[in-house]
Design an enzyme around this catalytic site. Sequence first.
Site, short mmCIF file in Angstrom:
data_model
loop_
_atom_site.label_atom_id
_atom_site.label_comp_id
_atom_site.label_asym_id
_atom_site.label_seq_id
_atom_site.Cartn_x
_atom_site.Cartn_y
_atom_site.Cartn_z
N PRO A 51 0.95 -1.10 -0.05
CA PRO A 51 -0.03 0.05 -0.02
C PRO A 51 0.69 1.32 0.15
O PRO A 51 1.85 1.39 0.79
CB PRO A 51 -0.90 0.04 1.36
CG PRO A 51 -0.02 -0.95 2.16
CD PRO A 51 0.90 -2.02 1.29
N MET A 80 0.50 5.48 -0.27
CA MET A 80 -0.44 6.72 -0.29
C MET A 80 0.04 7.49 -1.73
O MET A 80 1.35 7.56 -2.07
CB MET A 80 -0.17 7.64 0.83
CG MET A 80 -0.29 7.10 2.03
SD MET A 80 -2.00 6.85 2.52
CE MET A 80 -2.48 8.64 2.46
N CYS A 84 3.51 2.90 8.95
CA CYS A 84 3.70 4.25 8.40
C CYS A 84 4.51 5.39 9.24
O CYS A 84 4.11 5.60 10.18
CB CYS A 84 2.56 4.81 7.63
SG CYS A 84 2.74 6.16 6.68
N LYS A 120 0.63 -4.48 9.12
CA LYS A 120 1.77 -4.38 8.41
C LYS A 120 2.71 -3.56 9.45
O LYS A 120 1.77 -2.64 10.00
CB LYS A 120 1.60 -3.60 7.23
CG LYS A 120 2.97 -3.65 6.49
CD LYS A 120 2.56 -2.80 4.94
CE LYS A 120 3.97 -2.63 4.34
NZ LYS A 120 4.84 -1.88 4.81
N ASN A 135 9.15 -6.94 3.64
CA ASN A 135 9.07 -5.95 2.81
C ASN A 135 10.17 -5.02 3.19
O ASN A 135 10.90 -5.08 4.25
CB ASN A 135 7.51 -5.26 3.12
CG ASN A 135 7.53 -3.86 2.46
OD1 ASN A 135 7.32 -2.67 3.24
ND2 ASN A 135 7.71 -3.65 1.24
N GLY A 136 10.65 -4.20 2.11
CA GLY A 136 11.69 -3.72 2.31
C GLY A 136 12.80 -3.80 1.42
O GLY A 136 13.57 -5.02 1.67
N GLY A 161 7.16 -2.73 -2.84
CA GLY A 161 6.72 -1.28 -2.95
C GLY A 161 6.89 -0.65 -4.26
O GLY A 161 6.67 -0.83 -5.42
#
Length: 326
Positions: free
Chosen positions: A15, A17, A98, A137, A209-210, A231
Site C-alpha cells: 500500500p 499513499m 507508516c 503491516k 517488505n523493504g 513497493g
Amino acid sequence: MTDPIADAARLSVAPMMDWTDRNCRRFHRMMSRRALLYTEMVTAPAVIHGDRARLLDYDAAEHPLALQLGGSDPAELAQATRIAAAWGYDEINLNCGCPSDRVQSGAFGAILMTMPDRVAACLRAMRDESPVPVTVKCRIGVDDQDAATVLPEFLAMVRDAGVRRVTVHARKAWLKGLSPKENREIPPLDYPLVHAMRAEFPDLHLSINGGIATLDQARAQLEVMDGAMIGRAAYHEPWKILADADRLWGEVPPFADPADLALAMRPLIVAHLAEGGRLHQFTRHMLGLFHGQPGARGWKRTLSEGASKGGIEVYDAALAQVTQAA
C-alpha cells in the site's frame, strides 16, 4: 477463520499513499492475476465520516484485494471495518508501519509499535466485525527500541489477538529526525531478524517488505519467508516486477510484451474517459511500463506533457513512440 488469501500473499504490492489507487491497481492486475494488491491507507475516521464510495469503491477485477486502514481507536476501527465489510474486500489490514508526520500526529502508523496493548485492542475489535482475515503491516521497531526484543514481543501480541498474517518492513522507523522518504532508505535493513521470526513463529504467515527491487530478490526471500511484498519498484518498473509474477504460482503470465499490455489497457482507458475521467488518472501509473526499452523516453515524455489535458489520442501517440522504436 481460514485465510483463502494467504496463497496470494506469496507476492504482494505494498500500500502506497497517493500511488496505489484503483486505477493503479487495475493496471497492476492486468499484469498479474495472482499477486495480492493493497489499497492506499484509508483512515478509520475517513471511512466513517467521508465519501465512502470515493474511498472504498473498486473494480471487481482487482481481486484479490486488501483494504489498509489507519487508526488507533478500537471503536472507530471496528466501525470502519463493519462499513468496509459491505464492499467485499478479501482482507482488512491495520497500518502499524507508516512513519509520516500526519500519521504520528494521529497516533497511528509506526508509532503503534510503542503501543502494543492498544494494537491488541484494535485488532480484536476489527476481527469482531470482519468476515475476512484481519492482518497487520509493521516495522521491526521505532527509534531507540531494541528491535530484537520489540519485534518478537509485538508478533506474539498480534498472534494472541487472533491475527495470523503479518507483513514486516525490515527497517526501523525513525520518527524523530527522518522524513518519510528517508525512512524508506536510511535505516538499515535487517533481513536476518525478520527471517528469525519465521522460525520463531511457525504458526504465523509472515511476509517481508523493504528493499526488494526485483522478482528474483522476491524469489530468494520466498525460500525463507511465506511472502514477499514489493513497493516502489513495482510502481516505478511495473513490467520488470509484475510481468512474470504469476510464474511464482506456476502459471503463464497474461502478456509477453509490454506493448501488448498497453494495447489491452486502451479499452479500459477509453471507458474511463467516457465516464468523465482524465487520461492522467490512469497514465500517471504507467509511466514506467517501458522502462529500459526502446522508445521509453518518448512514451514517458508524451504522457507527462499531454495526459493532463488530452484524451486517447495522447495515449496513442505515446504508444507510437514505443512501437516505432521497436
